[in-house]
Enzyme design. Structure first.
Site, PDB file in Angstrom:
ATOM      1  CE  LYS A 113      -4.476  -1.589   1.299  1.00  0.00           C
ATOM      2  NZ  LYS A 113      -5.648  -1.616   2.126  1.00  0.00           N
ATOM      3  CE  LYS A 195      -7.171  -8.954  -0.753  1.00  0.00           C
ATOM      4  NZ  LYS A 195      -6.849  -8.155   0.412  1.00  0.00           N
ATOM      5  CE  LYS A 198     -14.103  -4.107   0.730  1.00  0.00           C
ATOM      6  NZ  LYS A 198     -12.885  -4.068   1.568  1.00  0.00           N
TER       7      LYS A 198
END
Ligand code: AQP
Length: 337
Positions: A113, A195, A198
Site C-alpha cells: 500500500k 488479489k 475493492k
C-alpha cells in the site's frame, strides 16, 4: 466445540465483492451457527487510505447490508460499526506501546500500500495494531481470515503475548487468537493477476445486477496464450475457469474444462456462463439486500443493538487492561506519600 468467541471485520472501502464473499462472508455465515460471533464494519481501518468523507456513511451502510444479505443473522451473531465503540482506539494506543515497529514495517500489505508513496501516513503502518485491538478487545479466541490477512493475525498473537508477559504476569488475559482458514485461498481479480480488491477496481460486486455482473466478467483476463478462438485453452492457467469452480457445478464444470482444452468453447461463451452462474448464486442475496434497503431503520436498529453489546464487553476488557497497567489506582495514592 470448545467455548470460543469469533471476531472478524470488513472495511467499508467499496462494494463487497466475490473475494470478500468467498474468502470471508461465506465462512462467517457458517460460523454463526457454531460459536459466539462478533462481526464489524471496520470504518477506522477504511480511513487509513484516501477516501471521501461524504461517501463514507453510505459505504458503511452498504457493507452492513452486504453482511445481512450474505446471511448473517442478528439473532445468531453481533454486528456493529467499529467507530461506535471508542475503546477500539483506546486499546490501539495501549497496544502501540508493546508492538514492535520492525514487525510492522515487514507487513506485506504495508509494503504494497505504501509503494511509491512520498509521505506515508502512520495509520498505514499502525493498521495491524488496530486490527489486534479489534480482536483482543473482545478477547476473541478465533478469527476467520483469508490467506492475505494471516500475517496480520500473527502480529496480533505476538502483541497479545508481549502484553500478557509485561502486564499480566504471563497469564493469558488476552487469548492468542487462532486463525480459522476458509477453503477459498486468495481470489484473483478480473485482471487475473492481483488479489481481487475493492481498491484495485478488479472486482465483481456481490450484489451487482446480472447485467452489471456480465459487464464486469466480460472484461476478465483469460489464459494469455489463447489468442484466437481456435487455440486450445489451459483451464489451469485461466482465472475465469478458477472462478467457475465456485459457481458452476459438476458435470458442467468438467465439460467446460474439456471443451476449453479442445477449443470447443470460446472465452466469450465461457465468461457468459460464469456471469450467469454468479448472478444466479447471488440472486437470493440481492433480494435480501433490497428488503433491508427498503427498511433502513431495521439496519440501524441491528447495528445499534450490536454496538451497545460490544460497548459493554469493551468496557469490561478496558477495565482489566487499566487495572493491570496501573492506570486506575492513582486515586488511591495516600496523603503525604
Ligand atoms: N481476493 C480475496 N480473496 C480472498 N479473501 C479476500 N478478502 C478480501 N479480498 C479477498 C477477505 O475479506 C475480508 C475482509 O477484507 P477487508 O475488506 O477488511 O480488507 P481487504 O482484505 O484489504 O479487502 P480488499 O477488498 O482488498 O479491500 P481494500 O482494497 O480496501 O484493501 C478479509 O478476511 C479478507 O481476507
Amino acid at each position: 466445540m470448545q467455548q470460543r468467541r469469533v471476531f472478524s471485520g470488513m472495511q467499508p472501502t467499496g462494494e463487497a465483492h466475490l473475494g470478500n464473499y468467498l474468502g470471508a462472508l461465506r465462512q462467517w455465515v457458517a460460523l454463526q451457527e457454531q460459536a459466539e460471533c462478533i462481526f464489524s464494519v471496520v470504518d477506522y481501518h477504511a480511513i487509513t487510505v484516501e477516501y471521501d468523507p461524504a461517501e463514507l456513511p453510505r459505504r458503511v451502510f452498504d457493507m452492513a447490508v452486504s453482511f445481512l444479505a450474505a446471511g448473517l443473522d442478528p439473532d445468531r451473531c453481533t454486528m456493529f460499526v467499529q467507530s461506535d465503540v471508542p475503546e477500539h482506539t483506546e486499546l490501539t494506543w495501549v497496544l502501540n506501546t508493546v508492538a514492535p515497529v520492525g514487525e510492522l514495517e515487514r507487513m506485506t500489505q504495508y509494503k504494497d500500500k505504501t509503494e511509491g508513496m512520498e509521505s506515508i501516513p502512520a495509520g498505514l503502518l499502525n493498521y495491524p495494531i488496530l486490527m489486534a485491538a479489534d480482536i483482543l478487545l473482545y478477547r476473541a479466541t478465533h478469527v476467520p481470515v483469508g490467506e492475505d490477512q494471516l500475517q496480520h493475525l500473527e502480529l496480533s498473537r505476538e502483541v497479545a503475548r508481549r502484553w500478557n508477559r509485561q502486564y499480566s504476569g504471563g497469564e493469558p488475559f488476552f487469548p492468542e487468537p487462532q486463525p480459522v482458514m476458509g477453503d477459498a485461498g486468495r481470489i484473483r481479480g478480473l485482471d487475473g493477476q492481483a488479489k481481487m480488491s475493492k481498491s484495485r477496481g478488479n472486482t465483481v460486486g456481490m450484489l451487482d445486477e446480472p447485467e452489471a455482473v456480465w459487464q464486469r466478467v466480460r472484461t476478465a483476463v483469460t489464459d494469455p496464450q489463447r489468442v484466437r478462438r481456435s487455440d486450445p485453452g489451459r483451464p489451469e492457467e485461466c482465472n475465469v475457469f478458477a472462478l467457475h469452480r465456485y459457481f458452476t457445478p459438476e458435470p458442467e464444470l468438467a465439460r467446460i474444462d474439456r471443451e476449453c482444452r479442445s477449443a470447443g468453447i470460446g472465452c466469450v461463451d465461457c465468461k457468459r456462463m460464469l456471469a450467469e452462474g454468479i448472478a444466479r448464486e447471488f440472486a437470493p442475496m440481492r433480494e435480501r439486500a433490497a428488503e433491508y434497503r427498503a427498511r433502513p431503520e431495521r439496519v440501524r436498529e441491528i447495528l445499534g443493538d450490536g454496538a451497545a453489546r460490544c460497548r459493554a464487553l469493551a468496557r469490561e476488557t478496558m477495565q482489566g487492561v487499566r487495572e493491570r497497567m496501573g492506570l486506575t489506582a492513582w486515586t488511591e495514592v495516600p496523603a503525604g506519600g
